[in-house]
Write a protein that holds these residues in place. Structure first.
Motif, PDB file in Angstrom:
ATOM      1  N   SER A  72       0.811  -1.221   0.000  1.00 15.39           N
ATOM      2  CA  SER A  72       0.000   0.000   0.000  1.00 15.39           C
ATOM      3  C   SER A  72       0.842   1.267   0.000  1.00 15.39           C
ATOM      4  CB  SER A  72      -0.933   0.011   1.222  1.00 15.39           C
ATOM      5  OG  SER A  72      -1.807  -1.089   1.214  1.00 15.39           O
ATOM      6  N   ARG A  73       2.137   1.129   0.142  1.00 18.03           N
ATOM      7  CA  ARG A  73       2.984   2.310   0.181  1.00 18.03           C
ATOM      8  C   ARG A  73       3.124   2.914  -1.219  1.00 18.03           C
ATOM      9  NH1 ARG A  73       5.333   3.332   4.805  1.00 18.03           N
ATOM     10  NH2 ARG A  73       7.066   4.499   3.925  1.00 18.03           N
ATOM     11  N   GLN A  74       3.550   4.164  -1.261  1.00 16.87           N
ATOM     12  CA  GLN A  74       3.758   4.868  -2.524  1.00 16.87           C
ATOM     13  C   GLN A  74       5.215   5.305  -2.650  1.00 16.87           C
ATOM     14  OE1 GLN A  74       1.581   5.020  -4.947  1.00 16.87           O
ATOM     15  NE2 GLN A  74       0.094   3.910  -3.689  1.00 16.87           N
ATOM     16  N   PRO A  75       5.995   4.700  -3.567  1.00 17.40           N
ATOM     17  CA  PRO A  75       5.575   3.583  -4.423  1.00 17.40           C
ATOM     18  C   PRO A  75       5.472   2.282  -3.627  1.00 17.40           C
ATOM     19  CG  PRO A  75       7.907   3.988  -4.714  1.00 17.40           C
ATOM     20  CD  PRO A  75       7.405   5.078  -3.806  1.00 17.40           C
ATOM     21  N   PRO A  76       4.750   1.287  -4.144  1.00 20.77           N
ATOM     22  CA  PRO A  76       4.636   0.007  -3.421  1.00 20.77           C
ATOM     23  C   PRO A  76       6.001  -0.638  -3.212  1.00 20.77           C
ATOM     24  CG  PRO A  76       3.076   0.126  -5.237  1.00 20.77           C
ATOM     25  CD  PRO A  76       4.002   1.275  -5.412  1.00 20.77           C
ATOM     26  N   VAL A  77       6.159  -1.276  -2.078  1.00 20.44           N
ATOM     27  CA  VAL A  77       7.372  -2.048  -1.806  1.00 20.44           C
ATOM     28  C   VAL A  77       7.074  -3.507  -2.137  1.00 20.44           C
ATOM     29  CG1 VAL A  77       9.015  -2.808  -0.052  1.00 20.44           C
ATOM     30  CG2 VAL A  77       8.146  -0.461  -0.009  1.00 20.44           C
ATOM     31  N   ILE A  78       7.848  -4.075  -3.050  1.00 27.46           N
ATOM     32  CA  ILE A  78       7.700  -5.476  -3.446  1.00 27.46           C
ATOM     33  C   ILE A  78       8.869  -6.250  -2.845  1.00 27.46           C
ATOM     34  CG2 ILE A  78       7.384  -7.070  -5.370  1.00 27.46           C
ATOM     35  CD1 ILE A  78       5.313  -4.788  -5.214  1.00 27.46           C
ATOM     36  N   HIS A  79       8.568  -7.220  -1.991  1.00 24.79           N
ATOM     37  CA  HIS A  79       9.639  -7.916  -1.276  1.00 24.79           C
ATOM     38  C   HIS A  79      10.490  -8.761  -2.216  1.00 24.79           C
ATOM     39  CE1 HIS A  79      11.614 -10.852   1.345  1.00 24.79           C
ATOM     40  NE2 HIS A  79      11.479  -9.967   2.320  1.00 24.79           N
ATOM     41  N   ARG A  80       9.870  -9.531  -3.092  1.00 19.94           N
ATOM     42  CA  ARG A  80      10.500 -10.353  -4.133  1.00 19.94           C
ATOM     43  C   ARG A  80      11.122 -11.645  -3.646  1.00 19.94           C
ATOM     44  NH1 ARG A  80      14.305  -7.730  -8.253  1.00 19.94           N
ATOM     45  NH2 ARG A  80      15.653  -7.589  -6.435  1.00 19.94           N
ATOM     46  N   ASP A  81      11.169 -11.881  -2.343  1.00 19.55           N
ATOM     47  CA  ASP A  81      11.762 -13.146  -1.893  1.00 19.55           C
ATOM     48  C   ASP A  81      11.059 -13.637  -0.634  1.00 19.55           C
ATOM     49  OD1 ASP A  81      13.399 -15.342  -2.040  1.00 19.55           O
ATOM     50  OD2 ASP A  81      15.160 -14.361  -1.167  1.00 19.55           O
ATOM     51  N   ILE A  82       9.722 -13.687  -0.690  1.00 28.06           N
ATOM     52  CA  ILE A  82       8.952 -14.240   0.419  1.00 28.06           C
ATOM     53  C   ILE A  82       9.194 -15.742   0.470  1.00 28.06           C
ATOM     54  CG2 ILE A  82       6.636 -14.603   1.372  1.00 28.06           C
ATOM     55  CD1 ILE A  82       7.313 -11.689   1.355  1.00 28.06           C
ATOM     56  N   ASN A  83       9.738 -16.228   1.552  1.00 30.47           N
ATOM     57  CA  ASN A  83       9.882 -17.667   1.765  1.00 30.47           C
ATOM     58  C   ASN A  83      10.118 -17.901   3.252  1.00 30.47           C
ATOM     59  OD1 ASN A  83      12.931 -18.260   2.331  1.00 30.47           O
ATOM     60  ND2 ASN A  83      12.972 -16.866   0.577  1.00 30.47           N
ATOM     61  N   CYS A  84      10.129 -19.161   3.668  1.00 28.04           N
ATOM     62  CA  CYS A  84      10.169 -19.474   5.102  1.00 28.04           C
ATOM     63  C   CYS A  84      11.489 -19.120   5.764  1.00 28.04           C
ATOM     64  CB  CYS A  84       9.842 -20.955   5.318  1.00 28.04           C
ATOM     65  SG  CYS A  84       8.101 -21.352   4.968  1.00 28.04           S
ATOM     66  N   LEU A  85      12.542 -18.950   4.982  1.00 32.04           N
ATOM     67  CA  LEU A  85      13.820 -18.514   5.561  1.00 32.04           C
ATOM     68  C   LEU A  85      13.814 -17.021   5.854  1.00 32.04           C
ATOM     69  CD1 LEU A  85      16.366 -20.529   3.386  1.00 32.04           C
ATOM     70  CD2 LEU A  85      15.886 -20.865   5.823  1.00 32.04           C
ATOM     71  N   ASN A  86      12.932 -16.288   5.207  1.00 31.03           N
ATOM     72  CA  ASN A  86      12.866 -14.842   5.382  1.00 31.03           C
ATOM     73  C   ASN A  86      11.720 -14.397   6.284  1.00 31.03           C
ATOM     74  OD1 ASN A  86      15.131 -14.377   3.869  1.00 31.03           O
ATOM     75  ND2 ASN A  86      14.006 -14.075   1.950  1.00 31.03           N
ATOM     76  N   ILE A  87      11.200 -15.348   7.062  1.00 30.51           N
ATOM     77  CA  ILE A  87      10.236 -15.056   8.122  1.00 30.51           C
ATOM     78  C   ILE A  87      10.874 -15.515   9.435  1.00 30.51           C
ATOM     79  CG2 ILE A  87       7.954 -15.531   9.077  1.00 30.51           C
ATOM     80  CD1 ILE A  87       7.667 -14.110   6.481  1.00 30.51           C
ATOM     81  N   ILE A  88      10.961 -14.609  10.401  1.00 28.30           N
ATOM     82  CA  ILE A  88      11.485 -14.971  11.709  1.00 28.30           C
ATOM     83  C   ILE A  88      10.334 -15.169  12.678  1.00 28.30           C
ATOM     84  CG2 ILE A  88      12.811 -14.166  13.718  1.00 28.30           C
ATOM     85  CD1 ILE A  88      14.579 -15.042  11.434  1.00 28.30           C
ATOM     86  N   VAL A  89      10.306 -16.328  13.347  1.00 22.84           N
ATOM     87  CA  VAL A  89       9.373 -16.561  14.441  1.00 22.84           C
ATOM     88  C   VAL A  89      10.087 -16.127  15.716  1.00 22.84           C
ATOM     89  CG1 VAL A  89       7.969 -18.251  15.663  1.00 22.84           C
ATOM     90  CG2 VAL A  89       8.378 -18.525  13.206  1.00 22.84           C
ATOM     91  N   CYS A  90       9.572 -15.084  16.351  1.00 21.23           N
ATOM     92  CA  CYS A  90      10.242 -14.533  17.530  1.00 21.23           C
ATOM     93  C   CYS A  90      10.216 -15.536  18.677  1.00 21.23           C
ATOM     94  CB  CYS A  90       9.583 -13.216  17.935  1.00 21.23           C
ATOM     95  SG  CYS A  90       9.741 -11.922  16.669  1.00 21.23           S
ATOM     96  N   SER A  91      11.013 -15.251  19.694  1.00 19.32           N
ATOM     97  CA  SER A  91      11.240 -16.218  20.776  1.00 19.32           C
ATOM     98  C   SER A  91       9.974 -16.589  21.538  1.00 19.32           C
ATOM     99  CB  SER A  91      12.291 -15.677  21.753  1.00 19.32           C
ATOM    100  OG  SER A  91      11.910 -14.406  22.245  1.00 19.32           O
ATOM    101  N   ASP A  92       8.916 -15.738  21.454  1.00 21.92           N
ATOM    102  CA  ASP A  92       7.663 -16.086  22.130  1.00 21.92           C
ATOM    103  C   ASP A  92       6.837 -17.094  21.336  1.00 21.92           C
ATOM    104  OD1 ASP A  92       6.736 -14.601  20.008  1.00 21.92           O
ATOM    105  OD2 ASP A  92       5.751 -13.065  21.220  1.00 21.92           O
ATOM    106  N   ASN A  93       7.318 -17.440  20.118  1.00 23.00           N
ATOM    107  CA  ASN A  93       6.662 -18.418  19.230  1.00 23.00           C
ATOM    108  C   ASN A  93       5.281 -17.971  18.754  1.00 23.00           C
ATOM    109  OD1 ASN A  93       8.803 -20.195  19.245  1.00 23.00           O
ATOM    110  ND2 ASN A  93       7.974 -21.484  20.870  1.00 23.00           N
TER     111      ASN A  93
END
Length: 240
Positions: A72-93
């Protein structure tokens, strides 16, 4: 590149890693200070074992909110590499954070969909959308909000199955052929109809048929989770 990194420093969302400061101590040296995260990647959290549906719902809602903010930002930010290595599950799980905004490549290519087109696709093979694999008419690869949504769908597949989609694909050509013949891989048996429908709306082969992050947040799969959470909260309050 420096201006692009400054754009990343302006991102403020609870499910996106914070870029705190940028410095240029020497002409050819750029230093980026980032939020320190205590946790593990979603890939390690999954550890080749399917997640329960409530956890998939919770993580999916958080990722959707992060994508809605970016797209929704202007211009839009496109991540381009969404995958499970690029998601961090914080210590509270419970809380997740989206990381890695392409800092290892030219940053101006990851800031907007206008400048994100390249001669060859960049990203993680198993999470690449069909239009990034030679299905388009353009000479360059067209990144978009929709290519992020496809990758998000692939991430849902990994949470639901324990393994990456198209795990046996070894090349861009092989990936393209698999998607052309079969489309996105089916979720394992035993998953709810709501999750299956949610997944299908992320992984339509035609990018124009994929739902936006805003539309996905209104889907029954995520809204049902909110209702259940509200019911449990009321139940706990009544018991007290």
């Amino acid at each position: 590149a420096i201006e692009s990194e400054r754009n990343l420093c302006r991102l403020r969302h609870p499910n996106i890693v914070r870029f705190l400061h940028i410095a240029q101590p020497e002409l050819a040296t750029v230093v980026v200070f980032m939020e320190l995260l205590d946790g593990r990647s979603l890939e390690r959290f999954i550890d080749n074992k399917p997640l329960d549906e409530l956890t998939i719902r919770d993580f999916s809602e958080q990722i959707c909110r992060a994508l809605l903010y970016l797209h929704s930002r202007q211009p839009p930010v496109i991540h381009r590499d969404i995958n499970c290595l690029n998601i961090i599950v914080c210590s509270d799980n419970t809380q997740i954070k989206l990381i890695d905004f392409g800092l290892s490549i030219k940053l101006e290519q990851s800031v907007s969909h206008i400048s994100a087109s390249t001669k060859s696709p960049k990203g993680t093979l198993n999470f690449m959308a069909p239009e990034l694999l030679g299905a388009g008419e353009s000479d360059s690869v067209q990144y978009s909000r929709e290519s992020d949504i496809w990758a998000f769908g692939c991430l849902i597949f990994q949470m639901a199955s324990g393994g990456r989609p198209f795990a046996n694909a070894k090349s861009l050509l092989e990936m393209a052929q698999l998607i052309d013949r079969r489309g996105a891989p089916a979720l394992p048996d035993g998953r709810s109809a709501e999750l299956r429908d949610f997944y299908s709306r992320c992984t339509a082969k035609d990018c124009r048929k994929r739902r936006s992050a805003e539309e996905l947040l209104e889907h029954e799969f995520l809204r049902g989770g909110k209702l259940k959470k509200g019911f449990l909260s009321s139940l706990l309050a009544a018991r007290k």
